[in-house]
Design an enzyme around this catalytic site. Structure first.
Site, mmCIF file in Angstrom:
data_model
loop_
_atom_site.group_PDB
_atom_site.id
_atom_site.type_symbol
_atom_site.label_atom_id
_atom_site.label_comp_id
_atom_site.label_asym_id
_atom_site.label_seq_id
_atom_site.Cartn_x
_atom_site.Cartn_y
_atom_site.Cartn_z
ATOM 1 N N TYR A 35 37.540 24.413 49.392
ATOM 2 C CA TYR A 35 38.214 24.492 50.698
ATOM 3 C C TYR A 35 37.315 24.056 51.842
ATOM 4 O O TYR A 35 37.704 24.189 52.996
ATOM 5 C CB TYR A 35 38.618 25.942 50.993
ATOM 6 C CG TYR A 35 39.612 26.566 50.054
ATOM 7 C CD1 TYR A 35 40.839 25.959 49.776
ATOM 8 C CD2 TYR A 35 39.353 27.808 49.475
ATOM 9 C CE1 TYR A 35 41.758 26.567 48.942
ATOM 10 C CE2 TYR A 35 40.267 28.426 48.641
ATOM 11 C CZ TYR A 35 41.466 27.793 48.379
ATOM 12 O OH TYR A 35 42.370 28.412 47.561
ATOM 13 N N CYS A 50 26.410 21.371 36.715
ATOM 14 C CA CYS A 50 26.275 19.918 36.702
ATOM 15 C C CYS A 50 27.409 19.264 37.473
ATOM 16 O O CYS A 50 28.301 18.619 36.912
ATOM 17 C CB CYS A 50 26.167 19.403 35.274
ATOM 18 S SG CYS A 50 24.595 19.895 34.568
ATOM 19 N N GLU A 104 51.486 41.000 53.827
ATOM 20 C CA GLU A 104 50.813 40.850 52.524
ATOM 21 C C GLU A 104 49.406 40.295 52.690
ATOM 22 O O GLU A 104 49.121 39.184 52.248
ATOM 23 C CB GLU A 104 51.561 39.850 51.649
ATOM 24 C CG GLU A 104 53.024 40.057 51.503
ATOM 25 C CD GLU A 104 53.703 38.805 50.968
ATOM 26 O OE1 GLU A 104 54.821 38.951 50.464
ATOM 27 O OE2 GLU A 104 53.145 37.699 51.049
ATOM 28 N N PRO A 105 48.529 41.025 53.324
ATOM 29 C CA PRO A 105 47.191 40.481 53.519
ATOM 30 C C PRO A 105 46.350 40.514 52.240
ATOM 31 O O PRO A 105 46.435 41.458 51.453
ATOM 32 C CB PRO A 105 46.574 41.415 54.569
ATOM 33 C CG PRO A 105 47.326 42.698 54.431
ATOM 34 C CD PRO A 105 48.672 42.385 53.865
ATOM 35 N N GLY A 106 45.587 39.463 52.033
ATOM 36 C CA GLY A 106 44.603 39.466 50.965
ATOM 37 C C GLY A 106 43.234 39.461 51.615
ATOM 38 O O GLY A 106 42.521 40.456 51.699
HETATM 39 C C1 LIG Z 1 47.888 34.457 48.780
HETATM 40 C C2 LIG Z 1 49.057 35.085 49.377
HETATM 41 C C3 LIG Z 1 48.917 36.017 50.415
HETATM 42 C C4 LIG Z 1 47.577 36.412 51.005
HETATM 43 O O1 LIG Z 1 46.959 35.439 51.760
HETATM 44 P P1 LIG Z 1 45.573 35.745 52.524
HETATM 45 O O2 LIG Z 1 45.269 34.498 53.239
HETATM 46 O O3 LIG Z 1 44.553 36.083 51.486
HETATM 47 O O4 LIG Z 1 45.803 36.911 53.420
HETATM 48 C C5 LIG Z 1 50.063 36.615 50.893
HETATM 49 N N1 LIG Z 1 51.280 36.306 50.406
HETATM 50 C C6 LIG Z 1 51.456 35.419 49.403
HETATM 51 C C7 LIG Z 1 52.816 35.138 48.891
HETATM 52 C C8 LIG Z 1 50.354 34.778 48.872
HETATM 53 O O5 LIG Z 1 50.532 33.871 47.892
#
Ligand SMILES: *Cc1c(COP(=O)(O)O)cnc(C)c1O
Length: 408
Positions: A312, A338, A269-271
């Site tokens: 972060y 601000c 599940e990459p973001g």
């Molecule tokens: C946010 C999230 C991701 C993605 O994380 P990245 O660091 O953006 O790759 C994958 N799985 C779950 C359940 C998340 O909450």
């Protein structure tokens, strides 16, 4: 300097400066070809196993981007019922959507079940409620916390012992009792630790814990390893070597499947990995302010539009695209909010003049999606460059957008 960290001039032949003239600033710009090449890198690294990629759409929640990824065969991972609805608007069928909520009202889970979305449950109380309500009629996945700490930014880690995410692997017996009592049909096991995949071997140790756990569930269809893929933010940064990671991980997965007795799907599940490097955040310099100690470049944006540096302590590379060959000087690039909203401290940047356009790199993930209206500032527009054409995929907000929900 490495090409990637130089001030970008054009993307797919389109001038970034011209985009700012056309659409104004601040402006988020995304390069679809970079998202595509990241997706293809991941799929080719796992070509020998049955891979499903679920894009964690909270990173960049724009329907146009999600629609495009869907066309490439990329699934989607959601963390709220609203994201589920947005994914469906983007054309995803419920079966392509994975829903991984944390601490939500049970009614959201019921809603997602009604829609036919794959549910990933991350706590025992919720699992009991789920079992009580659905028994074995609705298959589900469980999210484990393997308690691995593989390094990386501590602000982003969610796998530590007191993390609110997932069901501790130490609670497996308790979990199995719930599964048995309600004859739950567990078809997937999941982990997402937030730790960076710095070294395949380290990640594999976490994976081994999940394999060990998986042995307790005879009906599995997939194992979901979440994310943890690292992308470079600055020169010399380590990034996940995807081909190497894919080879090592695929072999371990095949071995597990052989032993398990059935071929399962491997999910990620990459973001950030998919969208971070594809994004550029363009802002205009309002003032150059020399104080007794510091040279500030004050820009027409702030932590309301890109909160990662303040939230972060994230590094976002900053370049001056209006004057890329200017003599470098040391600046602190700050916003107009601000608050002390610093984008970058003591950065060596080609001489910045008032009205110059600065570019923040790695702005595709958790940029716009974490933006707010703090100080009643309007959120930026978003442009997607795809097949050599730029299109506005989110217009800039107006004051009316902010006032719309208020009693006037
Ligand atoms: C946010 C999230 C991701 C993605 O994380 P990245 O660091 O953006 O790759 C994958 N799985 C779950 C359940 C998340 O909450």
């Amino acid at each position: 300097m490495n090409q990637q960290y130089d001030a970008p001039v054009t993307i797919q032949g389109i001038s970034l400066l011209e985009l700012t003239e056309q659409y104004g600033t601040p402006l988020y710009v995304y390069d679809a070809s970079k998202i595509k090449s990241q997706f293809e890198l991941l799929t080719s690294a796992f070509s020998t196993v049955s891979l499903k990629v679920k894009y964690a759409c909270k990173a960049l929640t724009n329907i146009a981007v999600m629609r495009m990824m869907r066309e490439w065969g990329c699934g989607v991972d959601t963390v709220s019922i609203e994201e589920v609805m947005i994914a469906m608007r983007a054309g995803y069928s419920p079966s392509e959507i994975c829903y991984t909520p944390n601490c939500v009202d049970f009614s959201e889970i019921e809603h997602a079940v009604e829609l036919g979305v794959r549910i990933n449950i991350d706590d025992l109380s919720m699992l009991e409620k789920f079992g009580h309500r659905y028994g074995n009629t609705v298959p589900c996945c469980v999210r484990f916390n393997p308690h691995i700490l593989a390094g990386g930014n501590p602000h982003i880690q969610v796998g530590h012992i007191d993390s609110k995410f997932g069901i501790s692997v130490y609670q497996l017996r308790h979990l199995l009792r719930i599964v048995e009592n309600h004859s739950l049909n567990i078809v997937g096991v999941h982990m997402h630790t937030g730790s960076d995949i710095l070294d395949p071997a380290t990640f594999l140790r976490g994976a081994e814990i999940l394999f060990e756990t998986a042995r307790s569930f005879p009906n599995l269809e997939f194992i979901d390893f979440g994310s943890g893929f690292k992308v470079p933010y600055k020169e010399g940064d380590y990034s996940t070597n995807m081909m190497e990671f894919g080879a090592v991980m695929s072999e371990a997965f095949r071995n597990f499947c052989n032993e398990y007795g059935r071929e399962l799907e491997i999910w990620f599940e990459p973001g950030k990995f998919l969208v971070s490097e594809a994004g550029y955040f363009l802002v205009k310099t309002n003032v150059i302010k020399q104080t007794v100690s510091t040279l500030f470049a004050g820009v027409n944006s702030g932590q309301n539009h890109l909160i990662r540096p303040m939230f972060y302590d994230a590094y976002h590379h900053i370049t001056n695209i209006s004057n890329p060959d200017g003599t470098p000087r040391v600046y602190s690039v700050v916003g107009y909010i601000c608050e002390t909203d610093t984008f970058g401290w003591d950065r060596k940047i080609a001489e910045i003049r008032e009205d110059d356009i600065l570019c923040m790199h790695n702005a595709g993930a958790y940029g716009f999606s974490m933006s707010s209206n703090y100080n009643s500032r309007l959120r930026p527009a978003e442009v997607l460059i795809h097949n050599g054409e730029a299109s506005l995929i989110r217009r800039r907000e107006t004051l009316e957008d902010i006032l719309r929900t208020q009693e006037l």
